[in-house]
Design an enzyme around this catalytic site. Structure first.
Site, PDB file in Angstrom:
ATOM      1  N   SER A  55       0.799  -1.228   0.000  1.00  0.00           N
ATOM      2  CA  SER A  55       0.000   0.000   0.000  1.00  0.00           C
ATOM      3  C   SER A  55       0.832   1.279   0.000  1.00  0.00           C
ATOM      4  CB  SER A  55      -0.958   0.010   1.190  1.00  0.00           C
ATOM      5  OG  SER A  55      -0.250   0.117   2.406  1.00  0.00           O
ATOM      6  N   HIS A  95       1.106   3.990   6.897  1.00  0.00           N
ATOM      7  CA  HIS A  95       0.561   4.906   5.894  1.00  0.00           C
ATOM      8  C   HIS A  95       1.028   6.336   6.160  1.00  0.00           C
ATOM      9  CE1 HIS A  95      -3.027   2.300   4.318  1.00  0.00           C
ATOM     10  NE2 HIS A  95      -1.840   1.847   3.938  1.00  0.00           N
ATOM     11  N   ASP A 122      -7.834   6.440   4.392  1.00  0.00           N
ATOM     12  CA  ASP A 122      -8.080   5.258   5.233  1.00  0.00           C
ATOM     13  C   ASP A 122      -9.420   5.259   5.961  1.00  0.00           C
ATOM     14  OD1 ASP A 122      -5.655   4.328   4.401  1.00  0.00           O
ATOM     15  OD2 ASP A 122      -4.573   4.919   6.214  1.00  0.00           O
TER      16      ASP A 122
END
Length: 179
Positions: A55, A95, A122
């Protein structure tokens, strides 16, 4: 006379096995001491994590080892890469912070994150149901550095348990055969 030789050989084997056992204990103890030193220096409960998804590609690749530091040292800013844990999910997530909301009357904050390779932030499926922001208690640490590809052994052993058992069996055989 023959019994004395046998007893001497057994004693040598036992001493060799004890020496190897103590050596293994020292190695394990040193690893634990190093881990605790990293926890102390970084202030993070988890100073090292392995990236298990894509990701954050292309910047951070699957299999990279990330080094974390506590967020208390410096306020989190948009663009920082953080590792966080969501209630009900086993694996921490890595992230990038895309928005920060600070409470003016306290040191608390709310964050919105997004994986670099993801299309959406998210709050759309990564956070818990109904959760729109991360709070400070979700944050494990801020990424301060990484080692590319060094975490692949961890990923492979996690995804393919047979390889883990073969490796442990091979190391055990090696230890026994070295006598």
């Amino acid at each position: 006379m023959l019994n004395n030789v046998r007893q001497s050989l057994r004693s040598i084997r036992l001493r060799g096995a004890a020496t190897q056992f103590i050596g293994l204990g020292i190695i394990v103890s040193m690893a634990l001491i190093m881990w605790q030193l990293l926890v102390l220096v970084t202030g993070s409960k988890y100073p090292v994590v392995v990236v298990v998804s894509g990701s954050m590609e292309p910047g951070i690749q699957r299999g990279d080892v990330l080094f974390l530091i506590t967020v208390r040292n410096r306020p989190i800013r948009s663009g920082d890469i953080v590792v966080f844990k969501i209630e009900g999910k086993d694996i921490p997530i890595v992230h990038r912070v895309i928005k920060v909301h600070r409470q003016h009357d306290s040191n608390t904050f709310s964050l919105l994150t997004k994986g670099d390779a993801n299309l959406w932030d998210d709050s759309d499926g990564i956070y818990a149901d109904g959760q729109l922001w991360l709070e400070d208690h979700h944050i494990i640490g801020r990424v301060i550095g990484y080692l590319p590809y060094f975490g692949w052994a961890t990923i492979i052993m996690g995804e393919k348990p047979l390889i883990k058992y073969l490796l442990l069996g091979g190391l055990s055989l090696l230890a026994v055969a070295s006598h």
